[in-house]
Design a protein around this motif. Structure first.
Motif, PDB file in Angstrom:
ATOM      1  N   VAL A  51      -2.852   0.293  -3.880  1.00 37.85           N
ATOM      2  CA  VAL A  51      -2.939  -0.879  -3.012  1.00 37.85           C
ATOM      3  C   VAL A  51      -2.799  -2.150  -3.851  1.00 37.85           C
ATOM      4  CG1 VAL A  51      -5.459  -1.011  -3.162  1.00 37.85           C
ATOM      5  CG2 VAL A  51      -4.295  -1.986  -1.176  1.00 37.85           C
ATOM      6  N   GLU A  52      -2.162  -3.168  -3.241  1.00 37.99           N
ATOM      7  CA  GLU A  52      -2.104  -4.487  -3.870  1.00 37.99           C
ATOM      8  C   GLU A  52      -3.466  -5.139  -3.689  1.00 37.99           C
ATOM      9  OE1 GLU A  52       1.532  -7.414  -3.963  1.00 37.99           O
ATOM     10  OE2 GLU A  52       0.239  -7.995  -2.287  1.00 37.99           O
ATOM     11  N   ALA A  53      -4.199  -5.294  -4.797  1.00 36.08           N
ATOM     12  CA  ALA A  53      -5.626  -5.631  -4.724  1.00 36.08           C
ATOM     13  C   ALA A  53      -5.867  -7.130  -4.723  1.00 36.08           C
ATOM     14  CB  ALA A  53      -6.374  -4.961  -5.877  1.00 36.08           C
ATOM     15  N   HIS A  99      -5.447  -2.245   2.796  1.00 39.89           N
ATOM     16  CA  HIS A  99      -4.884  -3.596   2.781  1.00 39.89           C
ATOM     17  C   HIS A  99      -4.946  -4.191   4.190  1.00 39.89           C
ATOM     18  CE1 HIS A  99      -2.085  -6.947   2.168  1.00 39.89           C
ATOM     19  NE2 HIS A  99      -2.308  -6.788   0.880  1.00 39.89           N
ATOM     20  N   GLU A 142       0.852  -1.193   0.000  1.00 43.53           N
ATOM     21  CA  GLU A 142       0.000   0.000   0.000  1.00 43.53           C
ATOM     22  C   GLU A 142       0.883   1.238   0.000  1.00 43.53           C
ATOM     23  OE1 GLU A 142      -4.201   1.533   2.005  1.00 43.53           O
ATOM     24  OE2 GLU A 142      -3.194  -0.263   2.763  1.00 43.53           O
ATOM     25  N   TYR A 160      -7.561  -7.081   0.155  1.00 39.78           N
ATOM     26  CA  TYR A 160      -7.958  -5.718  -0.188  1.00 39.78           C
ATOM     27  C   TYR A 160      -9.321  -5.399   0.401  1.00 39.78           C
ATOM     28  CZ  TYR A 160      -9.634  -1.909  -3.211  1.00 39.78           C
ATOM     29  OH  TYR A 160     -10.165  -0.734  -3.681  1.00 39.78           O
ATOM     30  N   GLN A 161      -9.391  -4.337   1.204  1.00 42.59           N
ATOM     31  CA  GLN A 161     -10.611  -3.902   1.878  1.00 42.59           C
ATOM     32  C   GLN A 161     -11.170  -4.982   2.805  1.00 42.59           C
ATOM     33  OE1 GLN A 161     -13.257  -2.399  -1.261  1.00 42.59           O
ATOM     34  NE2 GLN A 161     -12.709  -0.322  -0.672  1.00 42.59           N
TER      35      GLN A 161
END
Length: 330
Positions: free
Chosen positions: A316-318, A250, A237, A323-324
């Motif tokens: 962000v690394e999704a 993240h 992130e 993620y979230q």
């Protein structure tokens, strides 16, 4: 960033081991502008210091090598310049505050000689003038009786004083960029605050860019403009500091923030922690390495998640699992 002093793009650093070539830094990218402070945060073993040492090519030799990417500093790619040209950059245009002042200073040479060495190497001035500038640098970092301290050996100074000497050495040639690798390690809390205030004041006076590597998210919140969160050799992130603290996306970032003690926390309660630990370099999976830590199985371990800009300046690394995520799951 158009006014970037340093731009790192797709940096890959690896080490030769008995098990082959192992990546310690895997396609890391960020930039830092003039007069701004970039914080790099993460647990031990996440690649923060290796990233910093890759920028100035101070990796352990012959094992360490840069396999790919660019490190653009003032229009030059430092991964491609000659060793001779790089020596002019290190100490002159880029200063480094090393992690442990007792090992950064040579125990058999006096403080004055070590300070003057960098000044004489990068600037064409007399030894008398270099002496005067070294004394002035000690005065600038608030070391009392600087003329007397010039004749001392490192073991004659306290930890905080040695750290101030290391800062003076890094700033002696008025660099455009300073890399501070955990500059408050092993110092007590009061001295830590003094050192950080000192670095910030000198940055404002000189207008230099600063990369601050630390484990302490409190330091990040207090001192930085932008933040890079690293995990297992990758950036998971990256965002402006206020955005990251207000809206961490993240799961790893959320786990780090959740582990900070707060005033409203009930006394004697167990602090939240992130389960598990960072995997060994040789065990890193090609996919999401935080999923690896959490013991998850499936496709997220096989394919690297995309690195997406979810809002202006917030990347962000999704990974679909991280993620979230609402919380860090065991």
């Amino acid at each position: 960033m158009s006014d970037a002093v340093l731009e790192v793009d797709g940096l890959i650093t690896a080490f030769d081991t008995d098990r082959g070539l192992i990546r310690a830094v895997d396609q890391v990218g960020f930039s830092v502008g003039k007069g701004r402070t970039l914080g790099i945060v993460g647990e031990s073993g996440c690649g923060k210091s290796v990233t910093a040492m890759s920028i100035v090519r101070l990796l352990p030799q012959p094992a360490g090598r840069i396999l790919g990417g660019r490190v653009m500093f003032q229009g030059r790619d430092l991964t491609q310049v000659s060793a001779k040209d790089l020596r002019k950059v290190r100490g002159g245009e880029i200063g480094v505050i090393f992690q442990e002042p007792m090992t950064a200073l040579n125990p058999v040479h006096r403080i004055g000689r070590q300070l003057m060495e960098g000044i004489l190497l990068h600037r064409k001035i007399s030894r008398r003038k270099a002496w005067e500038e070294a004394v002035e640098m000690l005065r600038l970092v608030r070391i009392p009786a600087p003329e007397m301290r010039m004749g001392d050996y490192p073991h004659q100074l306290s930890g905080g004083m040695r750290q101030r000497v290391v800062i003076a050495m890094a700033l002696a040639c008025r660099p455009d960029l300073v890399i501070a690798d955990e500059p408050t390690t092993a110092l007590d809390v009061t001295v830590q605050a003094q050192i950080l205030d000192l670095i910030k004041r000198l940055q404002q006076e000189m207008g230099m860019a600063l990369i601050l590597i630390t484990h302490d998210l409190g330091v990040i919140a207090e001192s930085c403009d932008d933040v890079v969160v690293m995990y297992a050799g990758r950036v998971v992130e990256r965002a402006p500091v206020q955005e990251l603290f207000a809206n961490p996306l993240h799961a790893y970032t959320r786990g780090l923030l959740a582990s900070i003690p707060r005033l409203e926390t009930e006394p004697k309660t167990v602090l939240p922690t992130i389960p598990g630990m960072v995997a060994a370099l040789s065990d890193f999976v090609p996919g999401c390495r935080f999923c690896q830590r959490m013991g998850r199985r499936g496709p997220t371990l096989r394919e690297r998640p995309p690195f997406l800009e979810v809002s202006p300046g917030h990347w962000v690394e999704a990974c679909p699992e991280c993620y979230q995520a609402e919380e860090v799951k065991a």
